[in-house]
Scaffold this motif. Structure first.
Motif, mmCIF file in Angstrom:
data_model
loop_
_atom_site.group_PDB
_atom_site.id
_atom_site.type_symbol
_atom_site.label_atom_id
_atom_site.label_comp_id
_atom_site.label_asym_id
_atom_site.label_seq_id
_atom_site.Cartn_x
_atom_site.Cartn_y
_atom_site.Cartn_z
ATOM 1 N N GLY A 98 8.228 11.837 -6.860
ATOM 2 C CA GLY A 98 7.264 11.985 -7.954
ATOM 3 C C GLY A 98 5.884 11.486 -7.575
ATOM 4 N N ASN A 99 5.845 10.360 -6.878
ATOM 5 C CA ASN A 99 4.562 9.796 -6.462
ATOM 6 C C ASN A 99 3.842 10.706 -5.469
ATOM 7 N N VAL A 100 4.585 11.211 -4.493
ATOM 8 C CA VAL A 100 3.947 12.069 -3.492
ATOM 9 C C VAL A 100 3.589 13.423 -4.117
ATOM 10 N N ALA A 101 4.513 13.928 -4.955
ATOM 11 C CA ALA A 101 4.263 15.232 -5.585
ATOM 12 C C ALA A 101 3.050 15.175 -6.517
ATOM 13 N N TYR A 102 2.817 14.008 -7.117
ATOM 14 C CA TYR A 102 1.654 13.851 -8.000
ATOM 15 C C TYR A 102 0.366 14.105 -7.225
ATOM 16 N N ALA A 103 0.315 13.554 -6.003
ATOM 17 C CA ALA A 103 -0.859 13.776 -5.159
ATOM 18 C C ALA A 103 -0.962 15.238 -4.755
ATOM 19 N N VAL A 104 0.185 15.809 -4.335
ATOM 20 C CA VAL A 104 0.174 17.208 -3.871
ATOM 21 C C VAL A 104 -0.291 18.139 -4.988
ATOM 22 N N SER A 105 0.268 17.933 -6.202
ATOM 23 C CA SER A 105 -0.102 18.829 -7.300
ATOM 24 C C SER A 105 -1.532 18.583 -7.781
ATOM 25 N N SER A 106 -2.081 17.403 -7.462
ATOM 26 C CA SER A 106 -3.485 17.167 -7.799
ATOM 27 C C SER A 106 -4.405 17.942 -6.865
ATOM 28 N N LYS A 107 -3.960 18.081 -5.614
ATOM 29 C CA LYS A 107 -4.792 18.796 -4.638
ATOM 30 C C LYS A 107 -4.686 20.313 -4.828
ATOM 31 N N TRP A 108 -3.441 20.782 -4.962
ATOM 32 C CA TRP A 108 -3.233 22.224 -5.114
ATOM 33 C C TRP A 108 -2.703 22.486 -6.518
ATOM 34 N N ARG A 109 -3.640 22.648 -7.455
ATOM 35 C CA ARG A 109 -3.281 22.688 -8.881
ATOM 36 C C ARG A 109 -2.438 23.912 -9.238
ATOM 37 N N ASN A 110 -2.604 24.995 -8.474
ATOM 38 C CA ASN A 110 -1.908 26.220 -8.876
ATOM 39 C C ASN A 110 -0.586 26.433 -8.127
ATOM 40 N N TRP A 111 -0.181 25.441 -7.338
ATOM 41 C CA TRP A 111 1.105 25.588 -6.664
ATOM 42 C C TRP A 111 2.244 25.437 -7.654
ATOM 43 N N ASP A 112 3.344 26.174 -7.402
ATOM 44 C CA ASP A 112 4.504 25.984 -8.278
ATOM 45 C C ASP A 112 5.295 24.768 -7.816
ATOM 46 N N LYS A 113 6.260 24.382 -8.661
ATOM 47 C CA LYS A 113 6.992 23.134 -8.453
ATOM 48 C C LYS A 113 7.688 23.115 -7.087
ATOM 49 N N ALA A 114 8.296 24.232 -6.722
ATOM 50 C CA ALA A 114 9.052 24.272 -5.470
ATOM 51 C C ALA A 114 8.139 24.030 -4.281
ATOM 52 N N LYS A 115 6.950 24.651 -4.332
ATOM 53 C CA LYS A 115 6.015 24.523 -3.222
ATOM 54 C C LYS A 115 5.502 23.086 -3.118
ATOM 55 N N VAL A 116 5.218 22.488 -4.287
ATOM 56 C CA VAL A 116 4.742 21.107 -4.327
ATOM 57 C C VAL A 116 5.802 20.179 -3.739
ATOM 58 N N GLU A 117 7.051 20.387 -4.155
ATOM 59 C CA GLU A 117 8.113 19.498 -3.678
ATOM 60 C C GLU A 117 8.369 19.681 -2.188
ATOM 61 N N ALA A 118 8.247 20.908 -1.724
ATOM 62 C CA ALA A 118 8.454 21.162 -0.295
ATOM 63 C C ALA A 118 7.413 20.400 0.526
ATOM 64 N N GLN A 119 6.144 20.481 0.068
ATOM 65 C CA GLN A 119 5.068 19.763 0.769
ATOM 66 C C GLN A 119 5.305 18.253 0.703
ATOM 67 N N ALA A 120 5.689 17.759 -0.477
ATOM 68 C CA ALA A 120 5.932 16.314 -0.634
ATOM 69 C C ALA A 120 7.069 15.873 0.278
ATOM 70 N N LYS A 121 8.136 16.660 0.310
ATOM 71 C CA LYS A 121 9.307 16.292 1.126
ATOM 72 C C LYS A 121 8.981 16.291 2.611
ATOM 73 N N LYS A 122 8.094 17.205 3.006
ATOM 74 C CA LYS A 122 7.695 17.265 4.409
ATOM 75 C C LYS A 122 7.078 15.930 4.834
#
Lengths: 296, 279
Positions: A98-122
C-alpha cells in the motif's frame, strides 16, 4: 570538468527569525552536480545540511538564491525528486504494498490497479522484501521499514534521489547490507543521488564526491572531495585501498578542526564561494595518508 | 489455581451482583405482621403498613415488572402508556438524528480549523464560550425559535454532541505528523486527495474518540431533555412514572438507560478500534 550542471545550487541563503533578531544558517551556497553523481554532504549538526536537502526536495524554500534542476528552477516538491526520510515516514495504516503503491499511483494517476501493483511489487522485490508485501510497518524491523522507504522512493523512477541520513537509525549490520543494496541499485540505474550523512566511511564507500560543510551559523560549503577510490570498490576491501586513509583523514581533519577554523582560513586563501575547490586526496596531498603513518 | 483472569473477573462480577441483589432484597423485604387489623382494612392500608414492607420495591418486584415489559415492549395504549421499546426507540432516534447532524457539521468544520491556523485562532473564542454552556440552557431559545418540542430536543442533542467532535477533529487534523504530510507533498498529492489519503486516516482515531465522548454526552442529555419537552422517550417515561409514583418502572428505566448507553459506547469503541493503527 563541469560538462553539464544537472543540479545547480546558486547562491542559496537560509535565515530565520529568532527572538534576538535573525540567524543565518548558511549564506550564498554554490554547488553543482552532474547527472549520475552520487554526492554526500558531511558536516556537524546545525550546519544546515537538512535544510539544503529540504530545499532540493522543494519542502523548504531558501531566503535567497535558487536551485536549478535539469534547467528548471525548483518551485516546490516534485515527483522528479524522491526523498528517503531519516525516519522512513511510512504511512502506518497502509501495508508495505500500500505504501509503495501510493507513490506509484501518485506518479501515474491513470494507471489501473494491476499496473500500479506490478510496478510496486517490482521495487519491493528490488529491495528484497518480497513476501512481506501485506505486512504493516509496525510488523517490520527498522531495516525493513527503511527498505520500504527506499522502494517507495525508487518506484516513482525519480531523476534525483534525496536521502537524509537514511541509515543512521539502523544497527551496524543492517546499515552495511542496506548500503550495499543502495550502491548496487544506484550503480545499475545510474541514479543521481544527494545524501546527508554523519558517517565518513559511509560517504567514502557510497559517494563519488563528498561535500564538506563548515559549522553553522553562517555555514559554507568549504570543499568538494573527489573520491579517489575505484568505482568498483567493494565493502570487503575498500578500506585497504592505498588512498582510503588519505581520504578518510582529510575528511576527519576537516570535521575535527577545519570545520571550526575555516571561517578564518577563507579570509586569507582567496576562497571563492562560487567555485568550491575540488580536492582529490592523494598520498602527495596528505602526508598522513599511508596506513602505517596514520596509525602513529 | 490456574483459572484465566477473564473467568476470575467474571465470577467476581457475579458475586458482586449477587451481594448487591441480596442486600437490596433484605433491605426492602417485609418484617412480618406489624399491626393487627381486620383483613378488609389491611387491604386498604397495603403491605407497607401491615407487613412492614419498605416503600422501595425489592429486586423481585422489579424483576417481575421487567419481565412484563420485555414480553410486550412495543404496545401503545395512548399517550401515557407505551411500551418501553417504543420509548427507547424515540430517544435513540432523537439522539441518532441530532448526533448525525453534529457529525456532519463538526467533522468538516474540524478539518477546516485543524488545517488552517487562521481559522483556528479566529474561531477559538467562540468555541471556548459556547462549549461550557449546558445544552439544556439552549432549550428555551430552541423552543421559542423552532416552535416544536421534538425538534428542540434534537437541536439540544446536536449542540451538546458538537463540541467534543469539533475539538477532537481539529486537534487530530492539526496533529498529523509533518513527515506524513511531507510524503504527500513530495509525491505531489493534491489537497483533496491528501485530506482523504493522509489526514483522514491519520486523524481518524482522534476523531472517533471525540465521537465516542459525544455519544456518551448525547445519551446523558436526552433523558433530561425529554423530561422537559415531554410526550415521548425514555426521559419522559421516567418523569411520567415518577408522577405515577411507580418506583418499579423508574428503576427499570434507569437500568435500561444504562444498558443502552453502554451499547452505544461499545459500538463507537469498536469503530475506534477499526481505524486505529499500530505504530
Amino acid at each position: 570538468m563541469m560538462t553539464e550542471k544537472f543540479i545547480s545550487i546558486e547562491g542559496i541563503t537560509k535565515r530565520f527569525k529568532t527572538p534576538g533578531g535573525t540567524t543565518t544558517v548558511f549564506s550564498d551556497l554554490w554547488l553543482s552536480m552532474q547527472r549520475g553523481d552520487f554526492t554526500c554532504i558531511i558536516g556537524h549538526s546545525g550546519c544546515g545540511k537538512t535544510t539544503v536537502l529540504n530545499i532540493l526536495a522543494g519542502l523548504d524554500t531558501p531566503s535567497d538564491g535558487v536551485v536549478i534542476v535539469d534547467n528548471q528552477a525548483i518551485e516546490g516538491p516534485s515527483l522528479d525528486r524522491a526523498v528517503i526520510f531519516q525516519s522512513h515516514a511510512l504511512l502506518p495504516w497502509r501495508t508495505v504494498l500500500g505504501n509503495v503503491a501510493y507513490a506509484v499511483s501518485s506518479k501515474w494517476r491513470n494507471w489501473d490497479k494491476a499496473k500500479v501493483e506490478a510496478q510496486a511489487k517490482k521495487f519491493i522485490d528490488l529491495v528484497g522484501l518480497t513476501g512481506a508485501e501485506h505486512k504493516r510497518p509496525a510488523e517490520l524491523s527498522g531495516g525493513m521499514k527503511q527498505r520500504v522507504g527506499i522502494a517507495r522512493a525508487l518506484s516513482i523512477e525519480p531523476k534525483i534521489l534525496l536521502m537524509d541520513e537514511p541509515f543512521s537509525a539502523l544497527d551496524a549490520l543492517t546499515r552495511g547490507t542496506l548500503q550495499d543494496e543502495v550502491r548496487r541499485i544506484c550503480l545499475t540505474t545510474g541514479q543521481t543521488v544527494f545524501m546527508i550523512t554523519h558517517d565518513v566511511d559511509e560517504a567514502i564507500y557510497l559517494a563519488d564526491r563528498v561535500v564538506l560543510m563548515t559549522n553553522g551559523p553562517e555555514a559554507v560549503m568549504a570543499e568538494m572531495v573527489e573520491n579517489p577510490l575505484p568505482k568498483d570498490r567493494k565493502r570487503i576491501d575498500f578500506h585497504r585501498h592505498p588512498l582510503y586513509y588519505g581520504t578518510r583523514n582529510h575528511i576527519i581533519d576537516f570535521l575535527v578542526t577545519r570545520s571550526k577554523s575555516f571561517a578564518e582560513e577563507m579570509k586569507t586563501n582567496g576562497f571563492d564561494r562560487r567555485n568550491v575547490p575540488l580536492v582529490r586526496p592523494s598520498t602527495a596531498l596528505d602526508p598522513h595518508a599511508s596506513p602505517s603513518l596514520a596509525a602513529e | 489455581m490456574n483459572i484465566p483472569l477473564g473467568l476470575r473477573a467474571g465470577l467476581l462480577s457475579i458475586l458482586v451482583l449477587a451481594l448487591f441483589l441480596g442486600a437490596w432484597h433484605l433491605a426492602t423485604r417485609g418484617t412480618g405482621v406489624t399491626q393487627q387489623m381486620s383483613p378488609e382494612y389491611a387491604k386498604l392500608m397495603g403491605l407497607t403498613a401491615t407487613q412492614g414492607k419498605s416503600a422501595m420495591p425489592g429486586p423481585v418486584d422489579v424483576g417481575i415488572k421487567l419481565w412484563e415489559h420485555l414480553k410486550r415492549p412495543f404496545y401503545d395504549n395512548g399517550p401515557n402508556d407505551k411500551g418501553l421499546g417504543i420509548q427507547l426507540g424515540y430517544s435513540i432516534a432523537r439522539v441518532g438524528l441530532g448526533y448525525l447532524l453534529a457529525v456532519l457539521v463538526a467533522v468538516p468544520l474540524g478539518f477546516l480549523i485543524g488545517m488552517s491556523p487562521l481559522m483556528s485562532r479566529a474561531l477559538d473564542p467562540f468555541i471556548q464560550v459556547l462549549k461550557p454552556i449546558s445544552p439544556l440552557a439552549w432549550m428555551p431559545l430552541a423552543l421559542y425559535t423552532i416552535k416544536d418540542s421534538g425538534l428542540s430536543a434534537i437541536f439540544v442533542i446536536f449542540i451538546c454532541s458538537l463540541w467534543p467532535m469539533l475539538i477532537n477533529t481539529a486537534f487530530g487534523v492539526a496533529a498529523v505528523r509533518k513527515e506524513w504530510l511531507n510524503v504527500a507533498r513530495t509525491l505531489e498529492v493534491g489537497a483533496f486527495r491528501r485530506a482523504y489519503t493522509v489526514i483522514l486516516p491519520a486523524a481518524a482515531p482522534t476523531i472517533l474518540t471525540g465521537m465516542r465522548i459525544s455519544i456518551g454526552i448525547a445519551w446523558l442529555v436526552i433523558v433530561a431533555a425529554e423530561m422537559l419537552v415531554g410526550g415521548t422517550g425514555i426521559g419522559y417515561f421516567v418523569w411520567n412514572e415518577w408522577n405515577n409514583l411507580s418506583i418499579v418502572n423508574v428503576i427499570i428505566a434507569i437500568l435500561l438507560i444504562g444498558l443502552v448507553g453502554m451499547l452505544l459506547d461499545q459500538v463507537l469503541a469498536r469503530l475506534t478500534r477499526m481505524v486505529t493503527f499500530p505504530e
